[in-house]
Structures are given as structure tokens and as C-alpha cells.
Design a protein around this motif. Structure first.
Motif, PDB file in Angstrom:
ATOM      1  N   VAL A   1       0.834  -1.205   0.000  1.00 54.75           N
ATOM      2  CA  VAL A   1       0.000   0.000   0.000  1.00 54.75           C
ATOM      3  C   VAL A   1       0.870   1.257   0.000  1.00 54.75           C
ATOM      4  O   VAL A   1       0.619   2.209  -0.753  1.00 54.75           O
ATOM      5  N   VAL A   2       1.895   1.262   0.855  1.00 58.06           N
ATOM      6  CA  VAL A   2       2.746   2.455   0.939  1.00 58.06           C
ATOM      7  C   VAL A   2       3.441   2.724  -0.394  1.00 58.06           C
ATOM      8  O   VAL A   2       3.474   3.855  -0.880  1.00 58.06           O
ATOM      9  N   LYS A   3       3.980   1.676  -0.999  1.00 57.91           N
ATOM     10  CA  LYS A   3       4.652   1.864  -2.290  1.00 57.91           C
ATOM     11  C   LYS A   3       3.682   2.349  -3.361  1.00 57.91           C
ATOM     12  O   LYS A   3       4.042   3.183  -4.208  1.00 57.91           O
ATOM     13  N   PHE A   4       2.454   1.846  -3.299  1.00 58.73           N
ATOM     14  CA  PHE A   4       1.454   2.309  -4.272  1.00 58.73           C
ATOM     15  C   PHE A   4       1.193   3.803  -4.105  1.00 58.73           C
ATOM     16  O   PHE A   4       1.202   4.559  -5.076  1.00 58.73           O
ATOM     17  N   PHE A   5       0.997   4.254  -2.875  1.00 62.89           N
ATOM     18  CA  PHE A   5       0.678   5.660  -2.652  1.00 62.89           C
ATOM     19  C   PHE A   5       1.870   6.580  -2.867  1.00 62.89           C
ATOM     20  O   PHE A   5       1.680   7.787  -3.076  1.00 62.89           O
ATOM     21  N   LEU A   6       3.065   6.034  -2.822  1.00 63.06           N
ATOM     22  CA  LEU A   6       4.236   6.873  -3.039  1.00 63.06           C
ATOM     23  C   LEU A   6       4.559   7.086  -4.510  1.00 63.06           C
ATOM     24  O   LEU A   6       5.504   7.807  -4.848  1.00 63.06           O
ATOM     25  N   GLN A   7       3.780   6.503  -5.388  1.00 65.46           N
ATOM     26  CA  GLN A   7       3.963   6.755  -6.813  1.00 65.46           C
ATOM     27  C   GLN A   7       3.660   8.227  -7.113  1.00 65.46           C
ATOM     28  O   GLN A   7       2.704   8.796  -6.583  1.00 65.46           O
ATOM     29  N   ASP A   8       4.449   8.814  -7.950  1.00 61.39           N
ATOM     30  CA  ASP A   8       4.281  10.235  -8.257  1.00 61.39           C
ATOM     31  C   ASP A   8       2.881  10.535  -8.771  1.00 61.39           C
ATOM     32  O   ASP A   8       2.272  11.551  -8.402  1.00 61.39           O
ATOM     33  N   LYS A   9       2.337   9.660  -9.601  1.00 59.30           N
ATOM     34  CA  LYS A   9       1.022   9.923 -10.177  1.00 59.30           C
ATOM     35  C   LYS A   9      -0.072   9.858  -9.115  1.00 59.30           C
ATOM     36  O   LYS A   9      -1.078  10.595  -9.205  1.00 59.30           O
ATOM     37  N   VAL A  10       0.098   8.994  -8.107  1.00 58.86           N
ATOM     38  CA  VAL A  10      -0.906   8.897  -7.042  1.00 58.86           C
ATOM     39  C   VAL A  10      -0.818  10.117  -6.129  1.00 58.86           C
ATOM     40  O   VAL A  10      -1.838  10.711  -5.753  1.00 58.86           O
ATOM     41  N   LEU A  11       0.401  10.502  -5.760  1.00 55.67           N
ATOM     42  CA  LEU A  11       0.572  11.698  -4.934  1.00 55.67           C
ATOM     43  C   LEU A  11       0.004  12.927  -5.645  1.00 55.67           C
ATOM     44  O   LEU A  11      -0.658  13.771  -5.025  1.00 55.67           O
ATOM     45  N   ALA A  12       0.235  13.004  -6.931  1.00 59.62           N
ATOM     46  CA  ALA A  12      -0.277  14.139  -7.694  1.00 59.62           C
ATOM     47  C   ALA A  12      -1.804  14.129  -7.736  1.00 59.62           C
ATOM     48  O   ALA A  12      -2.447  15.179  -7.633  1.00 59.62           O
ATOM     49  N   LYS A  13      -2.383  12.944  -7.870  1.00 60.40           N
ATOM     50  CA  LYS A  13      -3.839  12.822  -7.927  1.00 60.40           C
ATOM     51  C   LYS A  13      -4.491  13.388  -6.677  1.00 60.40           C
ATOM     52  O   LYS A  13      -5.538  14.052  -6.744  1.00 60.40           O
ATOM     53  N   TYR A  14      -3.868  13.124  -5.513  1.00 61.26           N
ATOM     54  CA  TYR A  14      -4.442  13.589  -4.249  1.00 61.26           C
ATOM     55  C   TYR A  14      -3.780  14.874  -3.757  1.00 61.26           C
ATOM     56  O   TYR A  14      -3.990  15.275  -2.616  1.00 61.26           O
ATOM     57  N   ARG A  15      -2.988  15.494  -4.617  1.00 64.85           N
ATOM     58  CA  ARG A  15      -2.334  16.776  -4.342  1.00 64.85           C
ATOM     59  C   ARG A  15      -1.501  16.718  -3.059  1.00 64.85           C
ATOM     60  O   ARG A  15      -1.532  17.620  -2.213  1.00 64.85           O
ATOM     61  N   VAL A  16      -0.754  15.633  -2.913  1.00 64.95           N
ATOM     62  CA  VAL A  16       0.106  15.437  -1.742  1.00 64.95           C
ATOM     63  C   VAL A  16       1.503  15.970  -2.036  1.00 64.95           C
ATOM     64  O   VAL A  16       2.085  15.670  -3.079  1.00 64.95           O
ATOM     65  N   ASP A  17       2.027  16.747  -1.106  1.00 68.19           N
ATOM     66  CA  ASP A  17       3.391  17.247  -1.213  1.00 68.19           C
ATOM     67  C   ASP A  17       4.346  16.096  -0.886  1.00 68.19           C
ATOM     68  O   ASP A  17       4.363  15.600   0.248  1.00 68.19           O
ATOM     69  N   PRO A  18       5.172  15.629  -1.835  1.00 66.29           N
ATOM     70  CA  PRO A  18       6.058  14.490  -1.587  1.00 66.29           C
ATOM     71  C   PRO A  18       7.131  14.763  -0.544  1.00 66.29           C
ATOM     72  O   PRO A  18       7.793  13.835  -0.084  1.00 66.29           O
ATOM     73  N   ALA A  19       7.300  16.024  -0.153  1.00 69.40           N
ATOM     74  CA  ALA A  19       8.288  16.368   0.870  1.00 69.40           C
ATOM     75  C   ALA A  19       7.688  16.348   2.270  1.00 69.40           C
ATOM     76  O   ALA A  19       8.368  16.676   3.249  1.00 69.40           O
ATOM     77  N   ARG A  20       6.413  15.967   2.378  1.00 70.80           N
ATOM     78  CA  ARG A  20       5.739  16.017   3.690  1.00 70.80           C
ATOM     79  C   ARG A  20       4.949  14.728   3.909  1.00 70.80           C
ATOM     80  O   ARG A  20       3.726  14.743   4.049  1.00 70.80           O
TER      81      ARG A  20
END
Length: 297
Positions: free
Chosen positions: A59-78
Motif C-alpha cells: 500500500v505504501v509503495k502504491f501511494f508513493l507513486q508520483d502519479k498517485v501523490l499528484a492525484k491527491y495533491r500530496v506534497d512528496p516532501a511532507r
């Protein structure tokens, strides 16, 4: 706006099925404007070690994909991963595993461990003895639960109750969990360290020497790359000393640590923050944790 991502492996069972943790996740999301992901991992004994860990890593690896983070507007630095009790085991292990995976190294920016279970080698630490009869968490119950995570063979449970479950070839690992080296003096009290009896159990269980089951078995070189870490411990908790050892080891290798010790705290208090069982100390823990997130993520 950019958002924080908080990945939460949960407490014993599936977080999304426990109302108190659903409240915690929703409250955190609202307070911080964060995306919070609760992981509904498989449970033992139907799914033994390492099934729960594999689910969390997936699950963690799935959500850490750039496209998934972008979809949910997650800042990858936080991005922070958090868990309590057995969920703390999973959070600690997932963070260790990802730091050693070149594809995900440094993607987790912080970890938060609430009264975590961290080792299975020596189950005769001072806090194990002082709080063997609870409150909340009982030594015998804990040993039975962890044993069933490894195997349904009751021989392991009986050996572990006597602290005679580790094989002779595990001797080199005890330097990582020797409480006489790592516990602050105030917690040693009048306890005297004695080495566990090794090699008494004829059956072989490789998981007992696996750092994925006992995160405290990670080497110093593995620990020194971990992100800033928040650890909350409770005085009246059999697992208190496991976390205190981890805190000492992380500080020794230069990891940034924030430690809150709750003198009137009991294991699992954060799950008792709504009717019919309501503990004010659980709310205190929740507020301390969210305040740390707000300041550090």
C-alpha cells in the motif's frame, strides 16, 4: 494546496474498522489539511508473518507513486508513516525497508511510533516484569498473540513464556536489545540483567531472528538513515522498555528524535477516546502527536 500524507498501519486490527482510529484519522486530516491513509492489512493466525507487513509495504509503495501523490495533491516532501502498538511495529519496519530500497529511499520524511512493539528476542525486560499483569496489555496475552503471528504451534508460546524461545545462533543479536546498555538508569531500578537461555526449543522459526518482526534487530548502519522520528511511551506499559531502547539506539546514530513519555499513560490509550470507554490521557496523547506533526511535517 499541497497536502501532507500520513500513512497509518493501525492498531492490532484493521484501522478502518475501529471507530476510535477512524476518529483519529479524520481528526488529523481536518486539523492538518492532510491526506490520511488507513491500511486494512491481513491478520494472523489466518495470515501469518509476514503477510501484514507485505500488505503495508504494498500500500505504501502504491501511494508513493508520483502519479498517485499528484492525484491527491500530496506534497512528496511532507510524508509521514505512523502506527501504534503492533501498528508501530509495522510502521517502524516499513520505514526501515523503504530506506533500504533505492527506489523509495528518503520518500518517508518522518515516522511516528506510539507505544510500539519492537522486539521478540528478550521478553523479560524490566517493564515486561513490572507490568506483566497489565493494565490493558498482559505479558501472557502478548506472547500468545505474537506467537500466533509466527506459527500456530503452541510449543513456541510455551517456550516464549519462559523466555527460552530463541535459538543458539541468535546470540549475536542480543547486543541490539540488551537493556542494561540502553535503558536510562531510572528505568533499570533494582533489576539485574540475565542472558536468556538459548537453544532450548527444538523447533526452528526463522522469523524469530528477522528484523522485519523485531525492528530493533536492524544494525546501526541501517538505523542511521532513518527520518526524524516521534516516539510516545507510557509508564504503565509492558512495551515501555522496547521503545526506550529504540530511542537510545536511534539517538546514538544521530537520528532526530522527539520523545514524549506519559507518566500516567497506559498501553492502547489512544483507542479509548470515545464512549463507552473514555480516557483523557488518550486525548492528551493524540494532541501531542498532532502537535508534533503540525510542527515537523
Amino acid at each position: 494546496m499541497d497536502k501532507r500524507l500520513r500513512l497509518y498501519p493501525g492498531y492490532v486490527g484493521a484501522v478502518i474498522k475501529i471507530s476510535a482510529y477512524d476518529d483519529l484519522n479524520r481528526g488529523t486530516a481536518k486539523k492538518l489539511g492532510a491526506v490520511v491513509v488507513g491500511i486494512d492489512y491481513r491478520l494472523a493466525p489466518q495470515y501469518p508473518f509476514p503477510a501484514a507487513l507485505e500488505d503495508c509495504i504494498l500500500v505504501v509503495k502504491f501511494f508513493l507513486q508520483d502519479k498517485v501523490l499528484a492525484k491527491y495533491r500530496v506534497d512528496p516532501a511532507r510524508i509521514c508513516i505512523m502506527g501504534d502498538s503492533s501498528g508501530g511495529t509495522l510502521a517502524a519496519t516499513v520505514t526501515q525497508q523503504l530506506q533500504n530500497d533505492h527506489n523509495f529511499k528518503d520518500r518517508i520524511k518522518a515516522q511516528a511510533l506510539m507505544y510500539p512493539f519492537l522486539q521478540w528476542l528478550d521478553i523479560s525486560l524490566p517493564s515486561h516484569k513490572e507490568y506483566k499483569d497489565g493494565p490493558i496489555l498482559f505479558r501472557e496475552m502478548t506472547i500468545k498473540l505474537v506467537s500466533r503471528y509466527v506459527t500456530e504451534d503452541k510449543v513456541l508460546t510455551q517456550a516464549a513464556l519462559r523466555n527460552e524461545h530463541m535459538p543458539t545462533e541468535s546470540r549475536h543479536l542480543f547486543k541490539f536489545v540488551n537493556w542494561s546498555y540502553f535503558l536510562p538508569e531510572k528505568y533499570k531500578k533494582n533489576h539485574v540483567y540475565t542472558e536468556p537461555i538459548l537453544g532450548k526449543l527444538n523447533a526452528s522459526y526463522p522469523a524469530l531472528m528477522d528484523s522485519r518482526l523485531s525492528p530493533l534487530l536492524a544494525s546501526d548502519s541501517q538505523l542511521q538513515n532513518l527520518p526524524p522520528t516521534y516516539i510516545l511511551t507510557c509508564e504503565h506499559d509492558a512495551l515501555r522498555d522496547d521503545a526506550l531502547i529504540y530511542i537510545s539506539r536511534l539517538r546514538n546514530v544521530g537520528v532526530q528524535i522527539t520523545h514524549d513519555h506519559i507518566e500516567n499513560g497506559v498501553h492502547g490509550a489512544m483507542s479509548f477516546t470515545r464512549a463507552p470507554v473514555f480516557l483523557h490521557v488518550g486525548l492528551k496523547m493524540r494532541d501531542k502527536y498532532i502537535a508534533w506533526l503540525e510542527e515537523n511535517l
